[in-house]
Design an enzyme around this catalytic site. Structure first.
Site, mmCIF file in Angstrom:
data_model
loop_
_atom_site.group_PDB
_atom_site.id
_atom_site.type_symbol
_atom_site.label_atom_id
_atom_site.label_comp_id
_atom_site.label_asym_id
_atom_site.label_seq_id
_atom_site.Cartn_x
_atom_site.Cartn_y
_atom_site.Cartn_z
ATOM 1 N N TYR A 6 -8.196 52.991 -7.795
ATOM 2 C CA TYR A 6 -7.980 53.727 -6.547
ATOM 3 C C TYR A 6 -9.275 54.380 -6.090
ATOM 4 O O TYR A 6 -10.072 54.836 -6.908
ATOM 5 C CB TYR A 6 -6.903 54.808 -6.749
ATOM 6 C CG TYR A 6 -6.532 55.527 -5.472
ATOM 7 C CD1 TYR A 6 -5.753 54.891 -4.512
ATOM 8 C CD2 TYR A 6 -6.994 56.813 -5.208
ATOM 9 C CE1 TYR A 6 -5.435 55.524 -3.319
ATOM 10 C CE2 TYR A 6 -6.666 57.456 -4.014
ATOM 11 C CZ TYR A 6 -5.890 56.798 -3.082
ATOM 12 O OH TYR A 6 -5.568 57.420 -1.905
ATOM 13 N N THR A 180 -4.296 60.100 -6.639
ATOM 14 C CA THR A 180 -4.186 58.678 -6.294
ATOM 15 C C THR A 180 -3.151 58.410 -5.202
ATOM 16 O O THR A 180 -2.822 57.261 -4.919
ATOM 17 C CB THR A 180 -3.798 57.831 -7.522
ATOM 18 O OG1 THR A 180 -2.559 58.344 -8.036
ATOM 19 C CG2 THR A 180 -4.864 57.875 -8.596
ATOM 20 N N LYS A 181 -2.626 59.457 -4.579
ATOM 21 C CA LYS A 181 -1.605 59.241 -3.547
ATOM 22 C C LYS A 181 -2.273 58.884 -2.206
ATOM 23 O O LYS A 181 -3.494 58.955 -2.074
ATOM 24 C CB LYS A 181 -0.726 60.499 -3.416
ATOM 25 C CG LYS A 181 0.067 60.831 -4.695
ATOM 26 C CD LYS A 181 0.976 59.709 -5.148
ATOM 27 C CE LYS A 181 2.145 60.132 -6.027
ATOM 28 N NZ LYS A 181 1.846 60.476 -7.417
ATOM 29 N N ASN A 182 -1.435 58.495 -1.226
ATOM 30 C CA ASN A 182 -1.979 57.944 0.029
ATOM 31 C C ASN A 182 -2.882 58.919 0.778
ATOM 32 O O ASN A 182 -3.865 58.509 1.392
ATOM 33 C CB ASN A 182 -0.854 57.471 0.935
ATOM 34 C CG ASN A 182 -0.160 56.232 0.375
ATOM 35 O OD1 ASN A 182 -0.593 55.695 -0.649
ATOM 36 N ND2 ASN A 182 0.880 55.776 1.021
#
Ligand SMILES: *Cc1c(COP(=O)(O)O)cnc(C)c1O
Length: 390
Positions: A6, A180-182
């Site tokens: 990511y 690691t989220k949007n």
């Protein structure tokens, strides 16, 4: 070649905004948090948004605000990050798992009613990989049995299905801004609710139960505060909010890019590598791209991909088989066969807007090569369909 699992999308203007906050007087919950909450609530079309320190905190507070407590049961999926079940444990309630759909990995709404008892108070559906659960069915069940719905929407800020979105049909929905989220501020979370009363309560609960905020204390004449309930220190700060405001503005453009990457993977893997399917009425948030390989060979495939420099992850090994849950509730392998099979078969591969065309080509080639070498003579993931019919 090295392809990270990511890479975030924090831009120089996001950093500039955070810089501005850092040079200002007020670092904790204040105007920037309120700005971000307003923008988030507007984006989803849900009246109230309350910024917190993580999605785990937001699940904990949502359960607390809706009065879930010791002796209650909360239905959820075993195929999620462990925090989903931990939050239920935090309030002293019991997580009751329901197996998942074999084609999406989302909680199987048709199995929920079997799990309802006199003690059931709430359902936590998790929108896995960014695809919304069958919320129309779950809402009907909740209404019939008078249950609260708290959505774990950590993967699903941008998701749509039929006419609903994250939070539309739930009583509350919880979001994550983990690394690691949007969209991300390293750590962070949000709760959205429809009710003004719950919003007020949640604002107190995130702030150790204080009746007035630090911003109030700072901007207004001194007043003593009172504390009439046990809150937690879960309030989002202005620094993080200022990193997130700009990212939210670009969230749909970034989704479009992840959509293109997902479609590229789909085209190459079609007929060769199994994957979760997207329901026809669904426009997923495309948070994770996972492939389903032979469970016997999953770990070997995972390592081979890593050796080729490709960042991978497992989302998720089922919660009920972790030591803590086995010891406490006596869960065993075989209890939720579909979730277990997916958990043993899944590999997440890189999916983020900064991926280049040559990285995407490198990833798909490596997956095809490795899967072919390792999976010779195997029947791949197709046995999952047998598992769920038995
Ligand atoms: C990331 C995640 C969480 C936890 O989010 P935090 O912000 O790290 O607490 C909860 N549920 C799911 C499904 C997640 O992926």
């Amino acid at each position: 070649m090295k392809v990270e699992f990511y890479r975030h999308n924090i831009s120089s203007s996001d950093i500039q905004r955070a810089n501005h906050t850092l040079r200002s007087l007020f670092l904790t919950t204040g105007a920037e948090v309120a700005n971000f909450e307003r923008a988030f609530s507007k984006y989803l079309g849900i009246e109230h948004a309350i910024g917190v320190t993580s999605c785990t905190a937001s699940l904990h507070l949502a359960l607390t605000a809706f009065g879930i407590r010791k002796g209650d049961e909360v239905i959820t999926t075993p195929l999620s990050f462990v925090a989903t079940a931990h939050a239920i444990e935090y309030v002293g309630a019991r997580p009751v798992f329901v197996d998942v759909e074999n084609n999406t990995g989302n909680i199987d709404a048709t199995k929920i009613e079997h799990a309802i008892t006199r003690k059931t108070r709430a359902i936590i559906p998790v929108h896995l990989y960014g695809q919304l659960c069958d919320m129309l069915t779950i809402r009907k069940i909740a209404n019939k049995h008078r249950l609260v719905i708290i959505e774990d929407a950590a993967h699903a800020i941008e998701a749509r299905r039929n006419n609903y979105r994250s939070g539309s049909l739930g009583d509350a929905a919880c979001f994550s801004f983990y690394a690691t989220k949007n969209i991300t501020s390293g750590e962070g979370g949000m709760i959205v609710v429809h009710s003004q009363e719950k919003a007020n309560l949640l604002k107190k609960l995130r702030n150790t139960g204080l009746s007035i905020t630090a911003a109030d204390r700072y901007t207004k004449m001194y007043r003593h505060y009172d504390v009439d309930l046990l809150g937690w220190k879960y309030n989002m700060d202005n620094i993080r909010a200022s990193l997130l405001i700009g990212q939210l503005k670009h969230i749909d453009r970034l989704l479009k890019r992840r959509e293109q990457i997902s479609q590229y993977y789909d085209r190459i893997f079609n007929g060769i590598i199994d994957r979760p399917s997207i329901t026809s009425s669904s426009r997923p948030a495309r948070h994770l791209y996972t492939i389903w390989v032979d469970s016997e060979k999953r770990d070997a495939i995972l390592r081979s991909l890593q050796k080729k420099g490709i960042g991978v992850a497992v989302n998720f090994r089922p919660i009920h088989l972790f030591q803590y849950y086995r010891n406490k509730y006596g869960y065993r392998p075989g209890d939720f066969p579909v979730a277990e099979h997916i958990g043993a078969s899944t590999i997440s591969i890189p999916l983020y807007p900064k991926l280049t065309q040559s990285e995407m080509r490198y990833i798909t080639r490596a997956v095809l090569l490795v899967a072919r070498d390792i999976s010779k003579n195997s029947h791949g993931f197709r046995d999952i369909r047998k598992v769920s019919k038995s």
